[in-house]
Scaffold this motif. Structure first.
Motif, PDB file in Angstrom:
ATOM      1  N   PRO A  69       0.819  -1.222   0.000  1.00 21.68           N
ATOM      2  CA  PRO A  69       0.000   0.000   0.000  1.00 21.68           C
ATOM      3  C   PRO A  69       0.849   1.267   0.000  1.00 21.68           C
ATOM      4  O   PRO A  69       0.493   2.258  -0.627  1.00 21.68           O
ATOM      5  CB  PRO A  69      -0.817  -0.126   1.288  1.00 21.68           C
ATOM      6  CG  PRO A  69      -0.808  -1.576   1.628  1.00 21.68           C
ATOM      7  CD  PRO A  69       0.496  -2.102   1.134  1.00 21.68           C
ATOM      8  N   LYS A  70       1.972   1.219   0.707  1.00 17.15           N
ATOM      9  CA  LYS A  70       2.899   2.341   0.754  1.00 17.15           C
ATOM     10  C   LYS A  70       4.253   1.853   0.234  1.00 17.15           C
ATOM     11  O   LYS A  70       4.875   0.973   0.836  1.00 17.15           O
ATOM     12  CB  LYS A  70       3.079   2.847   2.192  1.00 17.15           C
ATOM     13  CG  LYS A  70       1.775   3.199   2.908  1.00 17.15           C
ATOM     14  CD  LYS A  70       1.217   4.510   2.422  1.00 17.15           C
ATOM     15  CE  LYS A  70      -0.008   4.893   3.265  1.00 17.15           C
ATOM     16  NZ  LYS A  70      -0.563   6.180   2.852  1.00 17.15           N
ATOM     17  N   PRO A  71       4.711   2.383  -0.891  1.00 15.05           N
ATOM     18  CA  PRO A  71       5.993   1.907  -1.427  1.00 15.05           C
ATOM     19  C   PRO A  71       7.157   2.251  -0.511  1.00 15.05           C
ATOM     20  O   PRO A  71       7.108   3.228   0.247  1.00 15.05           O
ATOM     21  CB  PRO A  71       6.099   2.640  -2.769  1.00 15.05           C
ATOM     22  CG  PRO A  71       5.198   3.808  -2.651  1.00 15.05           C
ATOM     23  CD  PRO A  71       4.102   3.421  -1.713  1.00 15.05           C
ATOM     24  N   GLY A  72       8.202   1.455  -0.578  1.00  9.49           N
ATOM     25  CA  GLY A  72       9.394   1.669   0.228  1.00  9.49           C
ATOM     26  C   GLY A  72      10.546   2.229  -0.584  1.00  9.49           C
ATOM     27  O   GLY A  72      10.414   2.500  -1.791  1.00  9.49           O
ATOM     28  N   ARG A  73      11.677   2.361   0.075  1.00  5.24           N
ATOM     29  CA  ARG A  73      12.877   2.929  -0.557  1.00  5.24           C
ATOM     30  C   ARG A  73      13.276   2.157  -1.806  1.00  5.24           C
ATOM     31  O   ARG A  73      13.539   2.744  -2.858  1.00  5.24           O
ATOM     32  CB  ARG A  73      14.012   2.924   0.465  1.00  5.24           C
ATOM     33  CG  ARG A  73      15.406   3.165  -0.098  1.00  5.24           C
ATOM     34  CD  ARG A  73      16.443   2.983   0.992  1.00  5.24           C
ATOM     35  NE  ARG A  73      17.792   3.022   0.464  1.00  5.24           N
ATOM     36  CZ  ARG A  73      18.439   1.970  -0.028  1.00  5.24           C
ATOM     37  NH1 ARG A  73      17.823   0.783  -0.073  1.00  5.24           N
ATOM     38  NH2 ARG A  73      19.678   2.082  -0.484  1.00  5.24           N
ATOM     39  N   GLN A  74      13.345   0.819  -1.727  1.00  8.42           N
ATOM     40  CA  GLN A  74      13.782   0.034  -2.878  1.00  8.42           C
ATOM     41  C   GLN A  74      12.804   0.153  -4.039  1.00  8.42           C
ATOM     42  O   GLN A  74      13.208   0.227  -5.202  1.00  8.42           O
ATOM     43  CB  GLN A  74      13.973  -1.432  -2.501  1.00  8.42           C
ATOM     44  CG  GLN A  74      14.587  -2.259  -3.629  1.00  8.42           C
ATOM     45  CD  GLN A  74      14.961  -3.661  -3.204  1.00  8.42           C
ATOM     46  OE1 GLN A  74      14.776  -4.045  -2.062  1.00  8.42           O
ATOM     47  NE2 GLN A  74      15.498  -4.437  -4.134  1.00  8.42           N
ATOM     48  N   ASP A  75      11.501   0.190  -3.738  1.00  6.91           N
ATOM     49  CA  ASP A  75      10.504   0.388  -4.794  1.00  6.91           C
ATOM     50  C   ASP A  75      10.771   1.689  -5.539  1.00  6.91           C
ATOM     51  O   ASP A  75      10.716   1.744  -6.767  1.00  6.91           O
ATOM     52  CB  ASP A  75       9.094   0.438  -4.193  1.00  6.91           C
ATOM     53  CG  ASP A  75       8.701  -0.834  -3.481  1.00  6.91           C
ATOM     54  OD1 ASP A  75       8.974  -1.920  -4.023  1.00  6.91           O
ATOM     55  OD2 ASP A  75       8.139  -0.749  -2.376  1.00  6.91           O
ATOM     56  N   ALA A  76      11.046   2.747  -4.770  1.00  2.46           N
ATOM     57  CA  ALA A  76      11.268   4.062  -5.372  1.00  2.46           C
ATOM     58  C   ALA A  76      12.551   4.094  -6.197  1.00  2.46           C
ATOM     59  O   ALA A  76      12.588   4.680  -7.288  1.00  2.46           O
ATOM     60  CB  ALA A  76      11.307   5.134  -4.293  1.00  2.46           C
ATOM     61  N   LEU A  77      13.607   3.465  -5.692  1.00  2.00           N
ATOM     62  CA  LEU A  77      14.851   3.407  -6.456  1.00  2.00           C
ATOM     63  C   LEU A  77      14.640   2.695  -7.788  1.00  2.00           C
ATOM     64  O   LEU A  77      15.114   3.154  -8.840  1.00  2.00           O
ATOM     65  CB  LEU A  77      15.938   2.702  -5.644  1.00  2.00           C
ATOM     66  CG  LEU A  77      16.521   3.471  -4.460  1.00  2.00           C
ATOM     67  CD1 LEU A  77      17.448   2.570  -3.652  1.00  2.00           C
ATOM     68  CD2 LEU A  77      17.266   4.709  -4.919  1.00  2.00           C
ATOM     69  N   GLU A  78      13.936   1.564  -7.757  1.00  7.63           N
ATOM     70  CA  GLU A  78      13.659   0.829  -8.986  1.00  7.63           C
ATOM     71  C   GLU A  78      12.835   1.680  -9.954  1.00  7.63           C
ATOM     72  O   GLU A  78      13.100   1.700 -11.168  1.00  7.63           O
ATOM     73  CB  GLU A  78      12.917  -0.470  -8.671  1.00  7.63           C
ATOM     74  CG  GLU A  78      13.753  -1.519  -7.945  1.00  7.63           C
ATOM     75  CD  GLU A  78      14.794  -2.166  -8.855  1.00  7.63           C
ATOM     76  OE1 GLU A  78      14.728  -1.984 -10.092  1.00  7.63           O
ATOM     77  OE2 GLU A  78      15.686  -2.851  -8.316  1.00  7.63           O
ATOM     78  N   TYR A  79      11.854   2.381  -9.423  1.00  9.58           N
ATOM     79  CA  TYR A  79      10.963   3.172 -10.270  1.00  9.58           C
ATOM     80  C   TYR A  79      11.698   4.331 -10.936  1.00  9.58           C
ATOM     81  O   TYR A  79      11.702   4.456 -12.170  1.00  9.58           O
ATOM     82  CB  TYR A  79       9.795   3.694  -9.429  1.00  9.58           C
ATOM     83  CG  TYR A  79       8.873   4.631 -10.183  1.00  9.58           C
ATOM     84  CD1 TYR A  79       8.031   4.161 -11.179  1.00  9.58           C
ATOM     85  CD2 TYR A  79       8.851   5.993  -9.889  1.00  9.58           C
ATOM     86  CE1 TYR A  79       7.181   5.020 -11.871  1.00  9.58           C
ATOM     87  CE2 TYR A  79       8.012   6.858 -10.571  1.00  9.58           C
ATOM     88  CZ  TYR A  79       7.177   6.369 -11.566  1.00  9.58           C
ATOM     89  OH  TYR A  79       6.354   7.221 -12.252  1.00  9.58           O
ATOM     90  N   TYR A  80      12.352   5.180 -10.131  1.00  8.54           N
ATOM     91  CA  TYR A  80      12.974   6.392 -10.692  1.00  8.54           C
ATOM     92  C   TYR A  80      14.212   6.059 -11.532  1.00  8.54           C
ATOM     93  O   TYR A  80      14.407   6.623 -12.610  1.00  8.54           O
ATOM     94  CB  TYR A  80      13.322   7.374  -9.575  1.00  8.54           C
ATOM     95  CG  TYR A  80      12.106   7.937  -8.886  1.00  8.54           C
ATOM     96  CD1 TYR A  80      11.195   8.723  -9.582  1.00  8.54           C
ATOM     97  CD2 TYR A  80      11.852   7.680  -7.539  1.00  8.54           C
ATOM     98  CE1 TYR A  80      10.064   9.239  -8.953  1.00  8.54           C
ATOM     99  CE2 TYR A  80      10.732   8.190  -6.906  1.00  8.54           C
ATOM    100  CZ  TYR A  80       9.835   8.966  -7.620  1.00  8.54           C
ATOM    101  OH  TYR A  80       8.713   9.465  -6.993  1.00  8.54           O
ATOM    102  N   GLN A  81      15.034   5.124 -11.054  1.00  8.01           N
ATOM    103  CA  GLN A  81      16.197   4.765 -11.868  1.00  8.01           C
ATOM    104  C   GLN A  81      15.752   4.026 -13.133  1.00  8.01           C
ATOM    105  O   GLN A  81      16.389   4.163 -14.190  1.00  8.01           O
ATOM    106  CB  GLN A  81      17.186   3.924 -11.053  1.00  8.01           C
ATOM    107  CG  GLN A  81      17.860   4.710  -9.940  1.00  8.01           C
ATOM    108  CD  GLN A  81      19.190   4.125  -9.510  1.00  8.01           C
ATOM    109  OE1 GLN A  81      19.648   3.113 -10.041  1.00  8.01           O
ATOM    110  NE2 GLN A  81      19.824   4.770  -8.547  1.00  8.01           N
ATOM    111  N   GLY A  82      14.666   3.277 -13.045  1.00 11.40           N
ATOM    112  CA  GLY A  82      14.136   2.608 -14.230  1.00 11.40           C
ATOM    113  C   GLY A  82      13.671   3.605 -15.281  1.00 11.40           C
ATOM    114  O   GLY A  82      13.907   3.413 -16.486  1.00 11.40           O
ATOM    115  N   ILE A  83      13.017   4.675 -14.854  1.00 12.52           N
ATOM    116  CA  ILE A  83      12.590   5.722 -15.790  1.00 12.52           C
ATOM    117  C   ILE A  83      13.808   6.357 -16.457  1.00 12.52           C
ATOM    118  O   ILE A  83      13.821   6.583 -17.673  1.00 12.52           O
ATOM    119  CB  ILE A  83      11.748   6.788 -15.067  1.00 12.52           C
ATOM    120  CG1 ILE A  83      10.368   6.231 -14.728  1.00 12.52           C
ATOM    121  CG2 ILE A  83      11.618   8.054 -15.918  1.00 12.52           C
ATOM    122  CD1 ILE A  83       9.495   7.174 -13.943  1.00 12.52           C
TER     123      ILE A  83
END
Length: 320
Positions: A69-83
Protein backbone atom coordinates in the motif's frame (compact mmCIF):
# COMPACT_ATOMS: atom_id res chain seq x y z
CA UNK A 1 31.29 24.68 -26.25
CA UNK A 2 27.69 23.60 -26.74
CA UNK A 3 25.15 25.99 -25.22
CA UNK A 4 22.43 23.95 -23.54
CA UNK A 5 18.85 25.10 -23.31
CA UNK A 6 18.70 23.85 -19.71
CA UNK A 7 21.17 22.59 -17.13
CA UNK A 8 19.48 20.81 -14.22
CA UNK A 9 21.27 20.54 -10.87
CA UNK A 10 20.19 17.36 -9.10
CA UNK A 11 18.83 14.01 -10.34
CA UNK A 12 16.14 13.54 -7.73
CA UNK A 13 12.54 12.77 -8.74
CA UNK A 14 11.79 16.41 -9.56
CA UNK A 15 15.07 16.91 -11.43
CA UNK A 16 14.24 13.82 -13.50
CA UNK A 17 10.79 15.21 -14.16
CA UNK A 18 12.32 18.48 -15.38
CA UNK A 19 14.53 16.52 -17.78
CA UNK A 20 11.56 14.53 -19.08
CA UNK A 21 9.64 17.74 -19.70
CA UNK A 22 12.62 19.29 -21.50
CA UNK A 23 13.02 16.19 -23.67
CA UNK A 24 9.32 16.17 -24.63
CA UNK A 25 9.70 19.76 -25.82
CA UNK A 26 12.91 19.10 -27.79
CA UNK A 27 15.06 21.25 -25.52
CA UNK A 28 18.72 20.34 -25.05
CA UNK A 29 19.52 19.57 -21.42
CA UNK A 30 21.82 17.78 -19.04
CA UNK A 31 21.34 16.79 -15.40
CA UNK A 32 24.42 17.14 -13.20
CA UNK A 33 24.23 15.03 -10.04
CA UNK A 34 26.84 14.75 -7.29
CA UNK A 35 25.89 11.15 -6.47
CA UNK A 36 23.76 8.45 -8.04
CA UNK A 37 20.29 8.83 -9.59
CA UNK A 38 17.84 9.86 -6.83
CA UNK A 39 20.81 10.07 -4.49
CA UNK A 40 18.79 11.28 -1.50
CA UNK A 41 16.44 8.30 -1.75
CA UNK A 42 19.45 6.01 -1.98
CA UNK A 43 20.66 7.41 1.37
CA UNK A 44 17.28 7.01 3.09
CA UNK A 45 16.92 4.34 5.80
CA UNK A 46 16.95 0.93 4.15
CA UNK A 47 13.45 -0.05 5.26
CA UNK A 48 11.79 3.37 4.98
CA UNK A 49 8.22 3.51 3.66
CA UNK A 50 6.74 6.61 2.10
CA UNK A 51 3.79 8.43 3.60
CA UNK A 52 2.37 8.77 0.07
CA UNK A 53 0.81 6.03 -1.99
CA UNK A 54 2.50 5.01 -5.25
CA UNK A 55 0.35 7.04 -7.65
CA UNK A 56 1.26 10.26 -5.85
CA UNK A 57 4.95 9.60 -6.48
CA UNK A 58 4.57 9.07 -10.22
CA UNK A 59 6.27 11.31 -12.78
CA UNK A 60 5.72 11.72 -16.53
CA UNK A 61 2.47 9.70 -16.37
CA UNK A 62 4.56 6.53 -15.89
CA UNK A 63 2.72 4.09 -13.57
CA UNK A 64 4.46 3.31 -10.28
CA UNK A 65 3.62 -0.33 -9.59
CA UNK A 66 3.97 -1.37 -5.96
CA UNK A 67 2.55 -4.47 -4.28
CA UNK A 68 2.56 -2.70 -0.90
CA UNK A 69 0.00 0.00 0.00
CA UNK A 70 2.90 2.34 0.75
CA UNK A 71 5.99 1.91 -1.43
CA UNK A 72 9.39 1.67 0.23
CA UNK A 73 12.88 2.93 -0.56
CA UNK A 74 13.78 0.03 -2.88
CA UNK A 75 10.50 0.39 -4.79
CA UNK A 76 11.27 4.06 -5.37
CA UNK A 77 14.85 3.41 -6.46
CA UNK A 78 13.66 0.83 -8.99
CA UNK A 79 10.96 3.17 -10.27
CA UNK A 80 12.97 6.39 -10.69
CA UNK A 81 16.20 4.77 -11.87
CA UNK A 82 14.14 2.61 -14.23
CA UNK A 83 12.59 5.72 -15.79
CA UNK A 84 16.05 7.27 -16.23
CA UNK A 85 17.22 4.12 -18.05
CA UNK A 86 14.10 3.66 -20.13
CA UNK A 87 13.99 7.29 -21.27
CA UNK A 88 17.78 7.39 -21.70
CA UNK A 89 18.03 10.68 -19.82
CA UNK A 90 21.20 12.71 -20.22
CA UNK A 91 22.65 12.54 -16.69
CA UNK A 92 26.21 13.14 -15.53
CA UNK A 93 26.69 11.31 -12.21
CA UNK A 94 29.21 11.79 -9.41
CA UNK A 95 29.83 15.33 -10.58
CA UNK A 96 29.20 18.18 -8.16
CA UNK A 97 28.21 21.67 -9.27
CA UNK A 98 30.57 24.13 -7.63
CA UNK A 99 29.48 27.47 -9.02
CA UNK A 100 26.78 29.04 -11.16
CA UNK A 101 27.57 32.46 -12.63
CA UNK A 102 25.80 34.52 -15.24
CA UNK A 103 27.42 36.50 -18.04
CA UNK A 104 24.90 38.51 -20.05
CA UNK A 105 22.26 35.97 -21.14
CA UNK A 106 24.29 32.81 -20.53
CA UNK A 107 25.04 30.86 -17.38
CA UNK A 108 28.44 29.28 -16.83
CA UNK A 109 28.27 26.23 -14.58
CA UNK A 110 31.51 25.00 -13.05
CA UNK A 111 31.60 21.43 -11.72
CA UNK A 112 34.19 19.06 -10.31
CA UNK A 113 34.65 17.57 -13.79
CA UNK A 114 33.79 20.18 -16.40
CA UNK A 115 32.34 23.57 -17.31
CA UNK A 116 29.00 24.05 -19.07
CA UNK A 117 27.09 26.90 -20.65
CA UNK A 118 23.31 27.10 -20.57
CA UNK A 119 20.55 29.57 -21.30
CA UNK A 120 18.54 28.36 -18.30
CA UNK A 121 19.40 26.60 -15.05
CA UNK A 122 17.08 24.62 -12.77
CA UNK A 123 18.24 23.96 -9.21
CA UNK A 124 16.52 20.84 -7.87
CA UNK A 125 18.88 19.80 -5.09
CA UNK A 126 16.44 18.93 -2.30
CA UNK A 127 17.48 19.35 1.31
CA UNK A 128 19.06 16.06 2.43
CA UNK A 129 22.73 17.01 2.11
CA UNK A 130 23.35 19.15 5.19
CA UNK A 131 22.31 18.01 8.68
CA UNK A 132 20.58 20.55 10.90
CA UNK A 133 23.18 20.48 13.66
CA UNK A 134 22.53 20.95 17.37
CA UNK A 135 25.74 22.98 17.86
CA UNK A 136 26.58 21.38 21.18
CA UNK A 137 29.88 20.06 22.60
CA UNK A 138 30.69 16.55 21.40
CA UNK A 139 28.47 16.60 18.32
CA UNK A 140 31.51 15.79 16.19
CA UNK A 141 32.28 12.56 18.05
CA UNK A 142 32.20 9.37 15.92
CA UNK A 143 29.33 8.01 18.05
CA UNK A 144 27.02 10.75 16.75
CA UNK A 145 25.08 9.92 13.57
CA UNK A 146 22.98 12.44 11.64
CA UNK A 147 21.94 9.79 9.12
CA UNK A 148 20.25 6.52 10.05
CA UNK A 149 20.24 3.55 7.69
CA UNK A 150 19.39 0.36 9.60
CA UNK A 151 19.08 -0.89 13.20
CA UNK A 152 21.56 -3.77 13.26
CA UNK A 153 24.67 -1.82 14.37
CA UNK A 154 22.83 -0.71 17.51
CA UNK A 155 21.90 -4.11 18.95
CA UNK A 156 22.50 -4.20 22.74
CA UNK A 157 23.66 -0.59 22.71
CA UNK A 158 22.42 2.38 24.72
CA UNK A 159 20.96 4.75 22.13
CA UNK A 160 19.84 8.36 22.44
CA UNK A 161 17.50 9.43 19.63
CA UNK A 162 17.08 13.18 19.28
CA UNK A 163 13.82 14.40 17.75
CA UNK A 164 10.23 13.24 17.24
CA UNK A 165 9.77 13.35 13.48
CA UNK A 166 9.30 10.35 11.18
CA UNK A 167 13.03 9.67 10.98
CA UNK A 168 13.45 9.83 14.76
CA UNK A 169 10.44 7.61 15.44
CA UNK A 170 11.52 5.03 12.84
CA UNK A 171 15.03 4.94 14.32
CA UNK A 172 13.71 4.58 17.86
CA UNK A 173 11.29 1.77 17.03
CA UNK A 174 13.64 -0.18 14.79
CA UNK A 175 16.62 -0.06 17.14
CA UNK A 176 14.42 -0.94 20.13
CA UNK A 177 13.12 -4.01 18.29
CA UNK A 178 16.69 -5.12 17.57
CA UNK A 179 17.60 -5.02 21.24
CA UNK A 180 18.81 -1.45 21.82
CA UNK A 181 18.05 0.45 25.02
CA UNK A 182 16.44 3.59 23.59
CA UNK A 183 16.05 7.03 25.14
CA UNK A 184 14.36 9.79 23.15
CA UNK A 185 15.15 13.45 23.82
CA UNK A 186 12.33 15.60 22.43
CA UNK A 187 12.15 19.40 22.43
CA UNK A 188 8.37 19.46 22.17
CA UNK A 189 5.60 18.25 24.46
CA UNK A 190 4.51 15.34 22.25
CA UNK A 191 5.40 13.19 19.27
CA UNK A 192 5.17 15.22 16.06
CA UNK A 193 1.72 15.34 14.46
CA UNK A 194 3.47 14.77 11.09
CA UNK A 195 4.52 11.24 12.03
CA UNK A 196 2.98 8.58 9.76
CA UNK A 197 -0.46 7.74 11.08
CA UNK A 198 0.17 3.99 11.21
CA UNK A 199 3.42 4.48 13.18
CA UNK A 200 2.37 7.16 15.69
CA UNK A 201 0.29 4.83 17.95
CA UNK A 202 3.17 2.35 17.99
CA UNK A 203 5.72 4.84 19.34
CA UNK A 204 3.23 6.33 21.81
CA UNK A 205 2.37 2.88 23.16
CA UNK A 206 6.03 1.89 23.48
CA UNK A 207 6.68 5.07 25.46
CA UNK A 208 3.58 4.58 27.62
CA UNK A 209 4.56 1.03 28.55
CA UNK A 210 8.15 2.06 29.30
CA UNK A 211 9.83 0.05 26.56
CA UNK A 212 11.25 3.29 25.16
CA UNK A 213 12.12 6.13 27.53
CA UNK A 214 11.12 9.60 26.33
CA UNK A 215 11.89 13.00 27.85
CA UNK A 216 9.60 15.67 26.44
CA UNK A 217 10.27 19.42 26.57
CA UNK A 218 13.93 18.48 26.91
CA UNK A 219 17.15 19.07 25.02
CA UNK A 220 20.51 17.42 24.64
CA UNK A 221 23.23 19.82 25.79
CA UNK A 222 26.46 17.80 25.62
CA UNK A 223 27.74 14.50 24.26
CA UNK A 224 30.66 12.73 25.88
CA UNK A 225 32.53 9.59 24.89
CA UNK A 226 30.49 7.29 27.13
CA UNK A 227 27.60 9.48 28.27
CA UNK A 228 25.04 12.03 27.07
CA UNK A 229 23.92 15.09 29.01
CA UNK A 230 20.46 16.62 28.69
CA UNK A 231 18.21 19.17 30.39
CA UNK A 232 14.67 18.06 31.23
CA UNK A 233 11.43 20.08 31.35
CA UNK A 234 12.14 21.02 34.98
CA UNK A 235 15.56 22.40 33.95
CA UNK A 236 17.31 19.61 35.78
CA UNK A 237 20.52 18.21 34.25
CA UNK A 238 20.88 14.47 33.69
CA UNK A 239 23.89 12.48 32.50
CA UNK A 240 23.15 8.99 31.23
CA UNK A 241 25.29 6.15 29.89
CA UNK A 242 25.35 6.20 26.13
CA UNK A 243 26.96 4.36 23.21
CA UNK A 244 25.42 6.16 20.20
CA UNK A 245 23.48 9.35 19.53
CA UNK A 246 21.14 9.34 16.53
CA UNK A 247 20.55 13.05 15.92
CA UNK A 248 17.43 13.00 13.77
CA UNK A 249 17.18 16.79 13.80
CA UNK A 250 16.40 17.27 10.12
CA UNK A 251 18.32 18.55 7.12
CA UNK A 252 18.76 21.82 5.27
CA UNK A 253 19.23 22.99 1.70
CA UNK A 254 22.68 24.30 0.76
CA UNK A 255 21.93 27.96 1.44
CA UNK A 256 25.47 29.07 0.61
CA UNK A 257 25.12 27.52 -2.84
CA UNK A 258 21.81 29.30 -3.40
CA UNK A 259 23.22 32.65 -2.24
CA UNK A 260 26.35 32.27 -4.34
CA UNK A 261 24.12 31.62 -7.33
CA UNK A 262 22.53 35.03 -6.74
CA UNK A 263 19.24 33.88 -5.21
CA UNK A 264 17.77 36.10 -2.49
CA UNK A 265 16.78 34.36 0.76
CA UNK A 266 14.18 35.92 3.02
CA UNK A 267 12.99 35.62 6.62
CA UNK A 268 13.94 33.30 9.44
CA UNK A 269 13.30 30.25 7.24
CA UNK A 270 15.61 31.62 4.50
CA UNK A 271 12.89 31.16 1.90
CA UNK A 272 14.31 31.50 -1.62
CA UNK A 273 12.67 34.20 -3.73
CA UNK A 274 10.82 32.80 -6.75
CA UNK A 275 7.65 33.33 -8.78
CA UNK A 276 5.16 30.61 -7.83
CA UNK A 277 3.63 30.66 -11.33
CA UNK A 278 6.91 30.14 -13.20
CA UNK A 279 9.37 28.97 -10.47
CA UNK A 280 11.82 31.62 -11.75
CA UNK A 281 13.98 33.19 -9.03
CA UNK A 282 15.08 36.81 -8.76
CA UNK A 283 17.84 35.82 -11.22
CA UNK A 284 16.34 35.75 -14.70
CA UNK A 285 16.26 32.24 -16.25
CA UNK A 286 17.39 30.62 -12.99
CA UNK A 287 14.67 28.36 -11.60
CA UNK A 288 13.96 26.30 -8.49
CA UNK A 289 12.10 22.99 -8.43
CA UNK A 290 11.08 20.62 -5.66
CA UNK A 291 11.63 20.75 -1.93
CA UNK A 292 14.54 23.22 -2.15
CA UNK A 293 11.85 25.90 -2.64
CA UNK A 294 10.85 25.69 1.02
CA UNK A 295 14.03 26.97 2.66
CA UNK A 296 14.21 25.74 6.24
CA UNK A 297 10.56 24.71 6.06
CA UNK A 298 11.37 21.32 4.59
CA UNK A 299 7.84 19.98 5.26
CA UNK A 300 6.30 22.39 2.75
CA UNK A 301 7.12 20.56 -0.47
CA UNK A 302 7.07 16.86 -1.32
CA UNK A 303 7.34 14.83 -4.52
CA UNK A 304 3.57 14.70 -4.87
CA UNK A 305 2.96 18.46 -4.70
CA UNK A 306 6.06 19.65 -6.59
CA UNK A 307 5.80 17.40 -9.65
CA UNK A 308 4.10 20.25 -11.50
CA UNK A 309 7.17 22.49 -11.14
CA UNK A 310 8.73 20.92 -14.24
CA UNK A 311 5.80 21.83 -16.46
CA UNK A 312 5.63 25.38 -15.08
CA UNK A 313 9.34 25.93 -15.71
CA UNK A 314 9.50 24.50 -19.22
CA UNK A 315 6.34 26.36 -20.21
CA UNK A 316 7.96 29.63 -19.12
CA UNK A 317 11.23 28.81 -20.90
CA UNK A 318 9.35 28.15 -24.14
CA UNK A 319 7.76 31.61 -23.93
CA UNK A 320 11.18 33.30 -24.05
Amino acid sequence: MEVLDILIVGAGPIGLNCALEAKKNNLTYVIVEKGTIVNSLYNYPLYMRFFSTAEKLEIDDTPFISTAPKPGRQDALEYYQGIARQKDLNIHLYEKVLKISKNNDLFEIETTKSTYQARNVIISTGFYDIPNTMNIPGEDLPKVKHYYTEPYPYTRQKIVVVGSSNSAVDAALETYRKGAQVTMIIRHSEISKNVKYWVKPDIENRIAEGSITAYFNSELIEIKEHTAVFRDEHHQIHEIENDFVLAMTGYLPDFDFLRNSGIDLQGDCLNPVYDSETMETNVKNLYLAGVVCGGKDTHLWFIENSRMHAELIVKNILLH
